[in-house]
Design a protein around this motif. Structure first.
Motif, PDB file in Angstrom:
ATOM      1  N   ASP A 256      10.324  34.617  24.975  1.00 25.13           N
ATOM      2  CA  ASP A 256      10.720  34.521  23.562  1.00 25.13           C
ATOM      3  C   ASP A 256       9.950  33.440  22.805  1.00 25.13           C
ATOM      4  OD1 ASP A 256      12.628  36.530  24.006  1.00 25.13           O
ATOM      5  OD2 ASP A 256      14.082  35.053  24.714  1.00 25.13           O
ATOM      6  N   SER A 257       8.670  33.324  23.044  1.00 26.29           N
ATOM      7  CA  SER A 257       7.869  32.339  22.318  1.00 26.29           C
ATOM      8  C   SER A 257       6.410  32.770  22.338  1.00 26.29           C
ATOM      9  CB  SER A 257       8.032  30.944  22.929  1.00 26.29           C
ATOM     10  OG  SER A 257       7.457  30.935  24.220  1.00 26.29           O
ATOM     11  N   ASN A 258       5.576  32.004  21.673  1.00 25.88           N
ATOM     12  CA  ASN A 258       4.148  32.321  21.568  1.00 25.88           C
ATOM     13  C   ASN A 258       3.307  31.432  22.495  1.00 25.88           C
ATOM     14  OD1 ASN A 258       4.754  34.207  19.638  1.00 25.88           O
ATOM     15  ND2 ASN A 258       4.361  32.845  17.911  1.00 25.88           N
ATOM     16  N   TYR A 259       3.841  31.129  23.665  1.00 23.99           N
ATOM     17  CA  TYR A 259       3.114  30.276  24.625  1.00 23.99           C
ATOM     18  C   TYR A 259       2.714  31.116  25.847  1.00 23.99           C
ATOM     19  CZ  TYR A 259       4.543  26.192  21.946  1.00 23.99           C
ATOM     20  OH  TYR A 259       4.720  25.267  20.955  1.00 23.99           O
ATOM     21  N   VAL A 260       1.497  30.804  26.369  1.00 18.38           N
ATOM     22  CA  VAL A 260       0.972  31.474  27.554  1.00 18.38           C
ATOM     23  C   VAL A 260       0.470  30.428  28.526  1.00 18.38           C
ATOM     24  CG1 VAL A 260      -0.792  33.035  28.440  1.00 18.38           C
ATOM     25  CG2 VAL A 260       0.353  33.566  26.299  1.00 18.38           C
ATOM     26  N   VAL A 261       0.780  30.580  29.819  1.00 20.78           N
ATOM     27  CA  VAL A 261       0.282  29.655  30.849  1.00 20.78           C
ATOM     28  C   VAL A 261      -0.677  30.425  31.752  1.00 20.78           C
ATOM     29  CG1 VAL A 261       2.222  30.095  32.414  1.00 20.78           C
ATOM     30  CG2 VAL A 261       0.959  27.936  32.564  1.00 20.78           C
ATOM     31  N   VAL A 262      -1.760  29.752  32.145  1.00 18.65           N
ATOM     32  CA  VAL A 262      -2.811  30.371  32.964  1.00 18.65           C
ATOM     33  C   VAL A 262      -3.007  29.536  34.212  1.00 18.65           C
ATOM     34  CG1 VAL A 262      -5.221  31.071  33.038  1.00 18.65           C
ATOM     35  CG2 VAL A 262      -3.931  31.306  30.904  1.00 18.65           C
ATOM     36  N   GLY A 263      -3.046  30.190  35.378  1.00 22.01           N
ATOM     37  CA  GLY A 263      -3.304  29.496  36.653  1.00 22.01           C
ATOM     38  C   GLY A 263      -4.622  29.971  37.258  1.00 22.01           C
ATOM     39  N   CYS A 264      -5.473  28.999  37.707  1.00 23.40           N
ATOM     40  CA  CYS A 264      -6.823  29.341  38.184  1.00 23.40           C
ATOM     41  C   CYS A 264      -6.957  29.079  39.686  1.00 23.40           C
ATOM     42  CB  CYS A 264      -7.883  28.547  37.414  1.00 23.40           C
ATOM     43  SG  CYS A 264      -7.828  28.860  35.625  1.00 23.40           S
TER      44      CYS A 264
END
Length: 1145
Positions: free
Chosen positions: A236-244
């Motif tokens: 429910d938000s405009n945040y994205v997390v990326v894992g490398c």
């Protein structure tokens, strides 16, 4: 869309998987053999979790936020609580590749290289299912019904909650493109589930249950230095997390700019990045246009809509000119890539804004004009105009404001200010310009004079009202500000930016949505009212105010004598009362009235400002109107104060109206007193009468003068209604209204008073005796009713009543009553016969009714004998009655009399008494008549049994004629007369025996009075020689007893020659002389003293020792013993019902 890095961190190991806590506060990472828990707000590592012995490949959080699960290469799955505590562990035969929680049932799916398991908190064991290939990824649908599994061999298997395969998707790449990532569309608003699939072949595909569909690439989130191994969106938000792969964790915020356009009541905005929704702000209608590409810019103007896509611009138009039409179609396509900051559409052109430059393109993509500005363009707006010649309002960063026409190369400088322009709008008449600058100040200019009219702080956007020249609104600091003309600002709370103002609706943009806010225009309207600007206030009210505000405007305008505005406002609130007032004032003005004080006084009286109205009425010389107003309002004390010591007529009128008011408010006694004091006696009497106050009515009646007939008559009427006839009579006497007094006595049945009044005033005889007779008849007092009718001279009514009663009695088989009523009718006819004009007719009716009375009187016994189970009469009586009736019945048998019953009774009693011959004769007669069924059997039996009896009658039953001593047959063809001498038999009215009486007649010249005096003489009779002389004349034979000089000895002259043999067939009556009358004894003579015009009848008893009694009323004869017994039994004569105590006639 652009991505902004919020925070970044780096772990020691590759980030294999990421899961957000459902509330978005925590982030769980699978890194190496540990789980890392981060705070999402700032990227702080909260706690590492150790539980697995090998690399953790996957992690998933349950939707309820109570637990999460992790899967590792050590073949185990661990269930953790939200408090970061491990509570459960189970294993597979191979390394765990992925885990996923069912969003509805919280069932956990754990997938390994060879199988997958389903576990839920309610069950102890894990149900496992084999897989044909290594499972790399999995995802549940939103409704929790299906689980999608991505295989290493490139196949997608969709299973139900029980693990059964329902759908199998084979991709073109096959085993060369293992399914690397899989996810169902998380949006619950979508009606269809969409499955997103990413494979090792660098392809992203989207599937629906109906088949495959294409996706649209929107943009890049972020560039990384190592392979992106996993990514997740914060719930429910405009945040994205990326894992490398190198352990980097990047947390981005996605910023989506608002792409929209507004023109009047149509608002177009971007939705789902690739769609455009056009919303009608008034009707709330919406239409969605699917572009299937990233929407970059939107512009709308009248019936045109322009949408900029990455490689083209689409121009739409409405299907029709209808203002409510929401159907768009593509008009033109410009297939060309454009870079611009702002986009504007006109009727035939599109305008592209690029920093300082404006380009005008036709719908075919041809550039027609270009304008170069001195500074950056901060705001541009189409302000209308003819198609192809529209005007543009342009604001620059350097504070310059220009007006540009699309068909003109030269820009017009409207004005230049020192600060940069943020927002612009022009009034409806294009005479005023509102500017919001970079300092959040709203400045309003006169375009013609370039003069700054006013300025207001704390503004971030501004809009003029399209329907009112002098109204604008601006927003800022969480408030909406509305300003009318130069009045102070009205403020109310509002979140967002004002983008339009139409009538009473303000269009507000908040975040990504626009809404129409209904704002009552009360405050600016009252500002105009304070300055008595009624027409301007009316214009503001038309934009939208409450009914209360409309009424206030109407009242203010009315008091200000602006009748036109007041009329419009009252029409709006539908107040007919004030509209009638205004209409009457307008009519009076047309007739030439100009007194404004009088008009205003009427207005004040309607508004309830009565004292002010009275002062104005007095000032204008119309005191009577003030007095009328006070009395209509029942403000009598104020009226008295206003009147002072004025005209007595006015005072009387005031008291009358006060009494009317007291009557209406249910204070009747006070009203009566006031009416009396005002001389309104009729109204006072009406109240007293309606409330039943007899004492007050009497008091009023006694105080009134006898000349006041109307109130006295009303008093008497009410007293009569209230059951006080004595006081009513007193009132009528006071008036001298004797007729009304008579009517009162009659209505109240006070007959004695009525009769006394009738004696004094014979002219009211009919008014008294007729109703008295009717009352007597209604109460079954018919004899008295007869007398009353006679006294009233209403012979016809008397006869009609008796005839009706007689008919009823016969119809109801009350033959005794019928006999009585017929006797009364006969006597009535005898009374009427005294009138010479009716003598013959009435005497005929007298004899007819007398005969019917005798028949019904005798038939009563026959009827009772045949109908009742027990008989009260002796057989000899019934025998005699039957013979009497048969001898007396005329050819037309009277109604109700049955010959069958008479003959049947005669047959029965004859048989019982030994008259067998007569009985046989009666039975023979019955055979010729219609026999009712109930007598049939008895008559047939009697007919048979009588045959066994002798054919002769008992001699004891044979009747004897007392004049000629002849035995008569039991059935006499001549009737009830002697077969020899033709002398009529005299019957007892009870036993119907032949009485020993002979009727005689007086010699001509002897009056009834003389005959009585001769009979009453008690002198010794000398011995005389009487001879019987028979004289014959033309009409009859008369047997006359005459005196001779020779004495015949001591014999009675009357009985000497009665038993001679008569040879003729004519009846010869016995005529007596004075000498014979003197020889008679008074006790042997019975006299029927008929009233005129009948003559008296004389009867001589031949057996003086056998006593006979004659009723003095009906003149019927009885054996004395029978009569006394019947009188004792019934208390009256059995024939005429004369009571024994009543005096004779």
């Amino acid at each position: 869309m652009r991505a902004v890095l919020t925070w970044r961190d780096k772990a020691e190991h590759c980030i294999n998987d990421i899961a957000f806590k459902p509330d978005g506060t925590q982030l769980i990472l699978a890194a190496g053999s540990r789980l890392l828990v981060y705070d999402t707000s700032d990227g702080t590592l909260l706690q590492p979790l150790k539980g697995h012995k090998d690399t953790v490949y996957c992690v998933a959080y349950a939707k309820d936020g109570k637990r999460f699960a992790s899967g590792s290469a050590d073949k185990s799955v661990i269930i953790w609580t939200s408090k970061l505590e491990g509570i459960l562990k189970y294993t597979h035969n191979d390394a765990i590749q992925c885990v996923s929680y069912n969003p509805i049932t919280h069932q956990l799916a754990s997938c390994s290289s060879s199988d997958f398991g389903l576990w839920s908190p309610e069950q102890k064991s894990v149900s496992k299912h084999k897989s044909s290939s290594k499972i790399i990824c999995c995802s549940w649908t939103n409704d929790g019904q299906y689980l999608a599994l991505g295989m290493f061999n490139g196949i997608i298997s969709i299973r139900n909650k029980n693990g059964e395969e329902k759908v199998k998707i084979e991709r073109p790449g096959g085993s060369l493109s293992p399914i690397w990532s899989i996810c169902w569309n998380p949006s619950r608003e979508e009606r269809n589930d969409i499955l997103a699939v990413a494979d090792w072949g660098q392809k992203v595909s989207f599937y629906q249950l109906s088949g495959k569909q294409d996706g649209v690439r929107l943009g890049t989130v972020g560039e990384q230095n190592s392979w992106v191994w996993t990514c997740q969106a914060k719930p429910d938000s405009n945040y994205v997390v990326v894992g490398c792969q190198d352990g980097t964790i990047s947390f981005y915020q996605l910023i989506f700019s608002t792409v929209h356009g507004l023109y009047k009541d149509r608002y177009a905005y971007r939705d789902s990045m690739t769609d455009v929704i056009v919303q009608h702000l008034i009707t709330e209608q919406k239409v969605r246009i699917k572009c299937k590409e990233l929407v970059k810019k939107i512009a709308i103007y009248r019936n045109r809509l322009a949408i900029q896509l990455p490689e083209k611009i689409l121009i739409y138009e409405l299907y029709s000119e209808d203002s409510s039409d929401m159907h768009y179609r593509v008009k033109e396509k410009i297939i060309k890539k454009f870079e611009c900051n702002l986009l504007v559409v006109c009727a035939n052109h599109i305008i592209l804004c690029q920093e300082k430059r404006l380009q005008c393109l036709s719908f075919s993509g041809v550039k027609e004009r270009e304008w170069q500005m001195e500074s950056l363009i901060r705001y541009i707006k189409v302000i209308g105009g003819p198609p192809g010649r529209e005007g543009l309002l342009v604001g620059l960063k350097n504070g310059q404001i220009l007006k540009i026409f699309v068909d003109n190369l030269f820009a017009i400088v409207l004005l230049k200010q020192a600060t940069a322009v943020r927002c612009l709008d022009m009034s409806a008449s294009r005479k005023k310009l509102a500017v919001v600058d970079e300092n959040d100040t709203c400045l309003v200019y006169d375009i013609d004079t370039k003069e700054l009219l006013f300025q207001e702080p704390n503004a971030n956007s501004v809009a003029w009202n399209t329907q009112c020249e002098d109204m604008l609104c601006f927003s800022g600091g969480g408030y909406l500000n509305i300003k009318a003309s130069t009045f102070p600002v009205h403020r109310q709370k509002l979140q967002g930016f004002v983008v339009g103002y139409n009538g009473s609706k303000i269009f507000c943009l908040h975040v990504f949505s626009i809404s129409a806010v209904e704002v009552p225009q009360s405050a600016p309207m009252y500002q105009y009212l304070d300055r008595k600007l009624f027409k301007e206030a009316y214009q503001i009210a038309c934009l939208g105010v409450t009914d209360t505000d409309w009424r206030e405007l109407a009242m203010e305008a009315l008091e200000g004598l602006d009748f036109e505005t007041a009329k419009k406002a009252f029409i709006r609130v539908q107040d007919l009362r004030y509209l009638e007032l205004i209409s009457s004032i307008e009519e009076r003005k047309k007739r030439g009235e100009t007194n404004n004080d009088l008009f205003l006084a009427d207005v004040f009286s309607y508004q309830g400002k009565f004292h002010e109205a009275a002062k104005l009425y007095k000032r204008s010389g119309h005191e009577n109107l003030a007095l009328e107003m006070y009395t209509d309002l029942c403000m009598f004390e104020y009226a008295k104060d206003f009147l002072g010591s004025g005209d007595p007529k006015e005072t009387k009128m005031l008291i009358t109206k006060q009494a009317d008011w007291a009557r209406n408010i249910k204070e009747p006694k006070a009203a009566v007193e006031m009416y009396i004091s005002a001389g309104e006696h009729v109204k006072a009497i009406e109240i007293c009468g309606d409330h039943g106050w007899v004492d007050m009515l009497i008091d009023i009646a006694r105080k009134l003068d006898k000349a006041e007939r109307e109130p006295l008559l009303l008093c008497a009427t009410y007293l009569k209604k209230l059951d006080s006839p004595g006081y009513a009579a007193e009132t009528y006497l006071k008036m001298g209204d004797l007729k009304a007094l008579v009517q009162l006595h009659v209505e109240t049945q006070r007959w004695d008073e009525a009769f006394a009044l009738g004696e004094k005033h014979p002219e009211f005889k009919d008014d008294i005796y007729v109703p008295y007779a009717q009352w007597l008849a209604e109460n079954d007092r018919f004899e008295e009713a007869q007398k009353a009718f006679h006294k009233a001279g209403r012979q016809r009514e008397a006869v009609q009543v008796l005839e009706q009663l007689t008919n009823n009695a016969v119809a109801e088989s009350r033959f005794n009553d019928a006999a009585y009523y017929y006797w009364m009718l006969s006597m009535q006819c005898l009374d009427i016969a005294q009138d010479p004009a009716q003598k013959d007719t009435m005497l005929g009716k007298f004899y007819h009714f007398q005969r019917l009375a005798e028949l019904y009187h005798g038939y009563h016994a026959i009827h009772r004998h045949t109908e009742d189970p027990f008989s009260v009469h002796r057989p000899e009586t019934l025998f005699n009655i039957s013979r009497f009736l048969l001898h007396s019945l005329p050819k037309d048998t009277p109604s109700g009399i049955s010959k069958v019953k008479i003959l049947f009774t005669l047959a029965k009693q004859s048989k019982a008494l030994g008259a067998y011959r007569l009985a046989r004769h009666a039975y023979d007669k019955l055979r010729g008549l219609y026999i009712p069924a109930r007598f049939q059997k008895s008559i047939e039996l009697g007919t048979l049994t009588i045959r066994a009896k002798p054919f002769h009658d008992s001699e004891e039953l044979v009747p004897l004629c007392y004049r000629c001593s002849t035995n008569n047959p039991l059935l006499n063809n001549l009737g009830n007369v002697c077969i020899n001498c033709r002398q009529p038999f005299i019957f007892s009215a009870s036993s119907y025996d032949v009485l020993h009486l002979v009727e005689f007649y007086l010699e001509e010249g002897i009056t009834d009075e003389e005959a009585i005096s001769l009979i009453d003489l008690e002198v010794l009779r000398p011995k005389r020689d009487d001879r019987q002389l028979e004289i014959a004349n033309n009409s009859s034979q008369i047997l006359r007893l005459v005196e001779t000089k020779d004495s015949m000895g001591d014999e009675d002259p009357f009985t000497a020659k009665l038993s001679f043999e008569q040879g003729g067939s004519e009846f010869v009556p016995v005529v007596v002389s004075r000498l014979v009358l003197r020889s008679m004894s008074r006790r042997d003579v019975l006299i029927k003293r008929w009233p005129p015009p009948l003559r008296w009848q004389y009867f001589r008893s031949l057996l003086p020792d056998a006593s006979i009694t004659m009723c003095p009323s009906c003149f019927q004869m009885f054996h004395s013993e029978d009569y006394e017994l019947l009188v004792l039994q019934h208390g009256c004569c059995p024939y005429c019902r004369r009571c024994k105590d009543d005096p004779g006639p």
